[in-house]
Design an enzyme around this catalytic site. Structure first.
Site, PDB file in Angstrom:
ATOM      1  CB  SER A 123       4.475   2.247  -7.918  1.00  0.00           C
ATOM      2  OG  SER A 123       3.586   2.198  -8.923  1.00  0.00           O
ATOM      3  CB  SER A 124       7.722  -2.810  -9.639  1.00  0.00           C
ATOM      4  OG  SER A 124       6.745  -3.408  -9.251  1.00  0.00           O
ATOM      5  CB  SER A 125       2.856  -1.636 -12.197  1.00  0.00           C
ATOM      6  OG  SER A 125       2.376  -0.839 -11.140  1.00  0.00           O
ATOM      7  CD  GLU A 180      -1.077  -0.014 -13.375  1.00  0.00           C
ATOM      8  OE1 GLU A 180      -0.443   1.130 -13.457  1.00  0.00           O
ATOM      9  OE2 GLU A 180      -1.167  -0.737 -12.354  1.00  0.00           O
ATOM     10  CG  ASP A 192       1.277   4.278  -8.548  1.00  0.00           C
ATOM     11  OD1 ASP A 192       1.105   5.003  -7.479  1.00  0.00           O
ATOM     12  OD2 ASP A 192       0.327   3.426  -8.760  1.00  0.00           O
TER      13      ASP A 192
HETATM   14  C1  GLA Z   1      -2.056   2.316  -5.952  1.00  0.00           C
HETATM   15  C2  GLA Z   1      -2.575   2.891  -7.213  1.00  0.00           C
HETATM   16  C3  GLA Z   1      -2.723   4.595  -6.904  1.00  0.00           C
HETATM   17  C4  GLA Z   1      -3.284   4.860  -5.752  1.00  0.00           C
HETATM   18  C5  GLA Z   1      -3.008   3.974  -4.491  1.00  0.00           C
HETATM   19  C6  GLA Z   1      -3.656   4.621  -3.187  1.00  0.00           C
HETATM   20  O1  GLA Z   1      -0.717   2.582  -5.526  1.00  0.00           O
HETATM   21  O2  GLA Z   1      -1.718   2.654  -8.288  1.00  0.00           O
HETATM   22  O3  GLA Z   1      -3.177   5.208  -8.074  1.00  0.00           O
HETATM   23  O4  GLA Z   1      -4.564   4.956  -5.829  1.00  0.00           O
HETATM   24  O5  GLA Z   1      -3.104   2.743  -4.856  1.00  0.00           O
HETATM   25  O6  GLA Z   1      -3.673   5.658  -2.880  1.00  0.00           O
END
Ligand code: GLA
Length: 397
Positions: A123-125, A180, A192
């Protein structure tokens, strides 16, 4: 010098005034539960996005990133997606939200540096969204109350910043999610940004996405998290992700509940005939994940990390067989992890459709495990695999 500050100095010819930093996250257990008002466990990890910035006198925002060659230059009055600088869609999304909330935002310069590997499910975003929101908070001070209302503040003196309390962190997480969802076009949940903001060193974050309650429990002492990147990222990830979300929501509606969180395994079986096969399979995954997170929290609190690891294998099997968000490469990585005696559990982590696996490995055998995975992956897929040891850290402050 901090890389982001160095990049700032290099590009803009003067030092930055402020820095903001946000960590990436690892989803430990609870896959695709967040947008179903479900339960999820995550860790903030020692991979960061840092944004260095300084205000400008005019109404232009100029941003550079050490990961991409082309700078982004735009007016905060005209925030539009630009396919030539797609990475800037994330900061622009945050600025659009802040503007919508009433922040009187003028121009600024910023340089971004990331140690979060891109596309690896860390989750760099979200880290970029959170770091941008915090940088702007330092340049153009504001607070958000529990209802999300934004109040502009006078400039802070010196380095003094009011600390973010839990209510403001939640409001900030929602703002980042909206950025997002609405600007970038991915209907992700709150996992995230909440993880990036609420992380605690050596602790697992437990998030209940129904009432947005956040709790913590100590992370497995004696174990290390290894994230292994398949090197595969499927095209249409956003489309697949949005499909799963829409399918889960349609399943909940067909079952007559607000969200799949309300559904027990028994209810799901009893009402199976109301669902299409795809809806049923998605619901099996989400309902099962909620149950695994519940059981996992009890096991973590009891210090039973071996049995906790069993839930990780089960979670992966459910992704593979029901939610269909795994892929052959991720399945291979999990099979290889199973062969290694020091690994007590592994699963795909994050959205899926490529990306990475999370592996819970006994300390002392971590390097051997990584070498085993890399060699096995190369011989079975012909691909190179990168892996990272992740330490659990505090969230952005
Ligand atoms: C991505 C999304 C999160 C979550 C996961 C799956 O990382 O950004 O919100 O839904 O997938 O658990």
């Amino acid at each position: 010098m901090i890389e982001a500050a160095r990049a700032f100095q290099q590009h803009f010819g003067s030092p930055p005034l402020r820095l903001a930093r946000a960590p990436g996250r690892v989803e430990l257990l609870g896959n695709h539960t967040d947008y179903n008002q479900g339960l999820v466990m995550a860790l903030a990890v020692d991979k960061f996005i840092t944004v260095a910035g300084a205000p400008r006198a005019d109404d232009t925002v100029e941003m550079v990133s050490t990961a991409f060659p082309t700078p982004a230059r735009f007016s905060p009055d005209r925030l539009e997606r630009d396919p030539t600088v797609p990475w800037a869609d994330y900061p622009k999304g945050v600025l659009a939200q802040l503007r919508e909330h009433g922040l009187a935002l003028r121009g600024f310069n910023a340089a971004i540096h990331s140690t979060i590997p891109l596309g690896a499910g860390l989750s760099s975003s979200a880290a970029l969204l959170v770091a941008t929101a915090l940088l702007v908070r330092k340049l153009y001070p504001y607070t958000l109350d529990a209802t999300g209302r934004l109040v502009s503040l006078p400039p802070f003196s010196g380095e003094e910043r009011p600390a973010l309390d839990a209510a403001e962190k939640l409001a900030l997480a929602r703002l980042c999610q909206a950025a997002e969802n609405r600007f970038v076009g991915v209907n992700c949940g709150l996992l995230d940004p909440i993880s990036s903001l609420f992380g605690r060193a050596r602790q697992v974050i437990l998030i209940d996405c129904r009432d947005l309650a956040v709790d913590w429990t100590p992370f497995a002492p004696g174990f290390t998290v290894v994230v292994a990147h398949s090197g595969v990222r499927h095209a249409l990830v956003a489309g697949e992700y949005n499909d799963r979300r829409a399918t889960c929501e349609a399943a909940a509606a067909a079952l007559g509940v607000a969200a799949l969180r309300e559904v027990s395994p028994e209810l799901l079986e009893a009402k199976r005939s109301l669902l299409t096969p795809h809806q049923y399979e998605c619901a099996v995954h989400v309902v099962g994940e909620n149950d695994r997170v519940r059981r996992g929290a009890t096991l973590l609190r009891a210090g039973d990390f071996d049995r906790f690891g069993q839930l990780l294998w089960q979670s992966h099997a459910s992704s593979r067989d029901y939610f269909h968000n795994s892929c052959p490469e991720l399945d291979t990585l999990v099979e290889l992890a199973r062969q290694h005696p020091a690994c007590v559990g592994a699963r795909l982590t994050g959205g899926g459709f490529g990306g990475a696996t999370l592996n819970l490995v006994r300390n002392g055998a971590v390097e051997d495990f990584r070498a085993h995975l890399a060699a096995g992956y190369r011989s079975r897929t012909g691909r190179t695999m990168e892996s990272w040891v992740c330490h659990v850290v505090d969230g952005a402050a």
